[in-house]
Design an enzyme around this catalytic site. Structure first.
Site, mmCIF file in Angstrom:
data_model
loop_
_atom_site.group_PDB
_atom_site.id
_atom_site.type_symbol
_atom_site.label_atom_id
_atom_site.label_comp_id
_atom_site.label_asym_id
_atom_site.label_seq_id
_atom_site.Cartn_x
_atom_site.Cartn_y
_atom_site.Cartn_z
ATOM 1 N N LYS A 23 10.042 2.706 3.460
ATOM 2 C CA LYS A 23 9.672 3.845 2.719
ATOM 3 C C LYS A 23 8.879 4.628 3.402
ATOM 4 O O LYS A 23 8.396 5.495 3.201
ATOM 5 C CB LYS A 23 8.043 2.810 2.016
ATOM 6 N N ARG A 93 -0.477 8.909 0.107
ATOM 7 C CA ARG A 93 -1.566 9.487 1.348
ATOM 8 C C ARG A 93 -0.939 10.029 2.247
ATOM 9 O O ARG A 93 -0.206 11.288 2.634
ATOM 10 C CB ARG A 93 -1.404 8.460 1.863
ATOM 11 N N ASP A 117 -9.232 4.287 2.068
ATOM 12 C CA ASP A 117 -7.845 4.106 0.419
ATOM 13 C C ASP A 117 -8.623 2.596 1.372
ATOM 14 O O ASP A 117 -9.505 1.774 1.638
ATOM 15 C CB ASP A 117 -6.207 4.206 0.463
HETATM 16 C C1 UD1 Z 1 1.711 4.685 9.072
HETATM 17 C C2 UD1 Z 1 2.116 3.871 7.838
HETATM 18 C C3 UD1 Z 1 1.049 2.805 7.210
HETATM 19 C C4 UD1 Z 1 1.077 1.524 8.648
HETATM 20 C C5 UD1 Z 1 0.321 2.613 9.435
HETATM 21 C C6 UD1 Z 1 -0.231 1.478 11.447
HETATM 22 C C7 UD1 Z 1 2.774 5.216 6.186
HETATM 23 C C8 UD1 Z 1 3.303 6.229 4.935
HETATM 24 N N1 UD1 Z 1 2.107 4.407 6.790
HETATM 25 O O1 UD1 Z 1 -0.385 4.657 8.604
HETATM 26 O O2 UD1 Z 1 2.269 1.988 6.418
HETATM 27 O O3 UD1 Z 1 0.134 0.076 8.516
HETATM 28 O O4 UD1 Z 1 1.318 3.738 10.008
HETATM 29 O O5 UD1 Z 1 1.166 1.579 11.434
HETATM 30 O O6 UD1 Z 1 3.459 5.322 7.194
HETATM 31 N N2 UD1 Z 1 -6.092 7.429 12.782
HETATM 32 C C9 UD1 Z 1 -7.274 8.003 13.621
HETATM 33 N N3 UD1 Z 1 -7.254 9.882 13.277
HETATM 34 C C10 UD1 Z 1 -6.284 9.977 12.991
HETATM 35 C C11 UD1 Z 1 -5.131 9.461 13.207
HETATM 36 C C12 UD1 Z 1 -5.263 7.967 12.491
HETATM 37 O O7 UD1 Z 1 -8.372 8.138 13.637
HETATM 38 O O8 UD1 Z 1 -6.131 11.886 13.287
HETATM 39 C C13 UD1 Z 1 -6.634 5.921 12.526
HETATM 40 C C14 UD1 Z 1 -6.850 5.403 11.222
HETATM 41 O O9 UD1 Z 1 -7.844 5.259 10.711
HETATM 42 C C15 UD1 Z 1 -6.185 3.717 11.495
HETATM 43 C C16 UD1 Z 1 -5.418 3.906 13.125
HETATM 44 O O10 UD1 Z 1 -5.487 5.142 13.504
HETATM 45 O O11 UD1 Z 1 -7.266 3.150 11.966
HETATM 46 C C17 UD1 Z 1 -3.834 3.883 12.591
HETATM 47 O O12 UD1 Z 1 -3.045 5.081 11.960
HETATM 48 P P1 UD1 Z 1 -1.766 5.738 12.029
HETATM 49 O O13 UD1 Z 1 -1.058 4.918 12.819
HETATM 50 O O14 UD1 Z 1 -2.135 7.032 11.745
HETATM 51 O O15 UD1 Z 1 -1.361 5.334 10.543
HETATM 52 P P2 UD1 Z 1 -0.561 6.017 9.345
HETATM 53 O O16 UD1 Z 1 0.168 7.168 9.562
HETATM 54 O O17 UD1 Z 1 -1.612 6.592 8.189
#
Ligand code: UD1
Length: 418
Positions: A23, A93, A117
């Site tokens: 996914k 998302r 979320d």
């Molecule tokens: C993706 C996955 C999710 C998984 C996560 C970590 C998808 C659709 N979702 O989510 O299932 O749990 O990777 O492996 O692929 N953050 C910031 N600023 C930003 C971006 C992120 O502070 O600009 C923080 C987030 O709040 C979080 C952390 O970084 O605490 C990790 O987020 P990220 O790796 O970006 O996860 P997603 O891409 O949202």
């Protein structure tokens, strides 16, 4: 009317299952198809709701999308619409991954903000600052993130944290930027490697995928390609933990075990026998698991998406486990539900201490997100009596054929309407 699962514990799960594509990869690959005019074809796509939801987003941007079982054809026109439909995007998302491709193709992108979320706040600051380094201006306006750039230029970008989403949006913008982009502290997840493989097939010049530093040399134009989605390591890991929790024996196909190295190692520490094959593995547990500590980290660390399964196993293991969540701040909400099932758990900040019990006890529990929901089903398989797992629409978003596969493995589970 919402569905719920009736799960009766006690069975040892035995047999074989095959996972389909991830996914967390397919949605990004679908968005990457925006980068090239023509028809991109993706195979091994999971049959989950987010795929048709992403189709709606892409159709709103001007694409034609045909879903034929596990194959998806995306036909991208020469001219795209830059503003993603608010309602289509708000529903899930991952749709934020159109930001990079749209900025690269149209010089502008407007995408509804995903918001927080159940697992914690999910800001986009690193996505925005990455695009800004390449010359875009970005702003938050009326609940949307808007990026604008007359042209994108290669840049040196260092992420404060190896964010999966930010790495993806920077990659998909940089492939069409002028010059070289160096991305330091990039995410190394197998889904990032999968995205880079598709982009390279489309004509992108990328080096270092799967390492901390990715170097992208922009090209003028990309062409469509055909690609098979990488296997879902989180679904595969869920089956691995299901085998360990129920003292069963499950063989999982469709996944390269190196993508699940640490979760399988942890199962060995817990006492499981693990065999690996080129595209699969077998987990066999013949006794009660021993307690093991976990801390979630970006890949190759222990995945935050398998943290509920690690808590489930710790809840029925012999001894005390400490589980530390380092990626999403609110992921322990589901521990309340585990306590309702009788788990001896206490949360302290981003740590949870579990004193394992021999069994859990059935009750009503509520899923709060995809992975928490799956974790609760596994825990219910270790409880006496019948547990009612509510809000299973979350689970449906990440686990194709979950109930059918569980029944095939010998679980007593039924889907009914509330
Ligand atoms: C993706 C996955 C999710 C998984 C996560 C970590 C998808 C659709 N979702 O989510 O299932 O749990 O990777 O492996 O692929 N953050 C910031 N600023 C930003 C971006 C992120 O502070 O600009 C923080 C987030 O709040 C979080 C952390 O970084 O605490 C990790 O987020 P990220 O790796 O970006 O996860 P997603 O891409 O949202």
């Amino acid at each position: 009317m919402k569905d719920l699962f009736l799960v009766t514990g006690g069975a040892r799960l035995n047999g074989a299952v095959k996972v389909s594509g991830a996914k967390n990869s397919v949605l990004k690959l679908m968005a990457a198809a925006l980068l090239a005019e023509g028809t991109t074809t993706l195979h091994n796509c999971p049959e989950i709701l987010d795929v048709p939801l992403m189709r709606d987003v892409l159709v709103g941007l001007g694409c034609e999308v045909e879903i034929d079982g596990q194959t998806v054809h995306i036909t991208t026109p020469a001219e795209l619409t830059s503003d993603a439909d608010f309602d289509a995007v708000r529903q899930f998302r991952a749709s934020v991954c159109v930001l990079g491709p749209l900025t690269a193709r149209c010089g502008r992108a407007k995408v509804a903000l995903p918001g927080g979320d159940a697992i914690g706040s999910r800001p986009l600051d690193m996505h925005q600052s990455g695009l800004e380094k390449m010359g875009a201006t970005t702003m938050i306006e009326h609940g949307c993130v808007v990026a604008q750039a007359d042209s994108l230029k290669g840049a040196h970008i260092s992420l404060g944290f190896p964010s999966v989403g930010a790495t993806e949006n920077i990659l998909t913008a940089a492939v069409l930027a002028e010059g070289v982009t160096t991305l330091d502290n990039a995410a190394r997840e197998p889904e990032i490697v999968d995205l880079c493989e598709l982009l390279i097939q489309m004509g992108a010049k990328i080096e270092g995928a799967g390492s901390n530093t990715i170097t992208i040399t922009g090209v003028d134009k990309l062409h469509p390609a055909e690609h098979s989605v990488v296997g879902d390591r989180i679904v595969a890991g869920t089956w691995a933990y299901a085998a360990a929790m129920t003292q069963g024996d499950i063989t999982v196909g469709g996944i390269a075990p190196k993508n699940l190295h640490l979760p399988l190692e942890k199962l060995k520490y817990a006492g499981a026998e693990v065999e690996t094959y080129e595209q699969g593995f077998r987990v066999r547990m013949t006794k009660r698991a021993k307690a093991v500590d976990y801390q979630t980290l970006p890949f190759p660390g222990f995945p935050t998406d398998l943290q509920p399964m690690s808590i489930g196993l710790a809840a029925v293991a012999e001894g005390t486990s400490v589980i530390t969540e380092n990626v999403f701040e609110s992921r322990f909400r589901f521990v309340d539900e585990m306590q309702r099932l009788g788990a001896d758990a206490s949360v302290d900040g981003h740590h949870v201490v579990l004193r394992g019990r021999e069994g859990l006890s059935s009750t009503d529990v509520w899923s709060s997100d995809i992975r928490a929901g799956a974790g609760l089903v596994l825990a219910a398989l270790c409880a006496d009596g019948t547990t009612r797992v509510h809000d299973v629409f979350h689970i449906d978003r990440g686990y194709p054929n979950f109930v059918e596969d569980l029944r095939k493995l010998g679980a007593d589970i039924e889907r009914i309407q509330e």
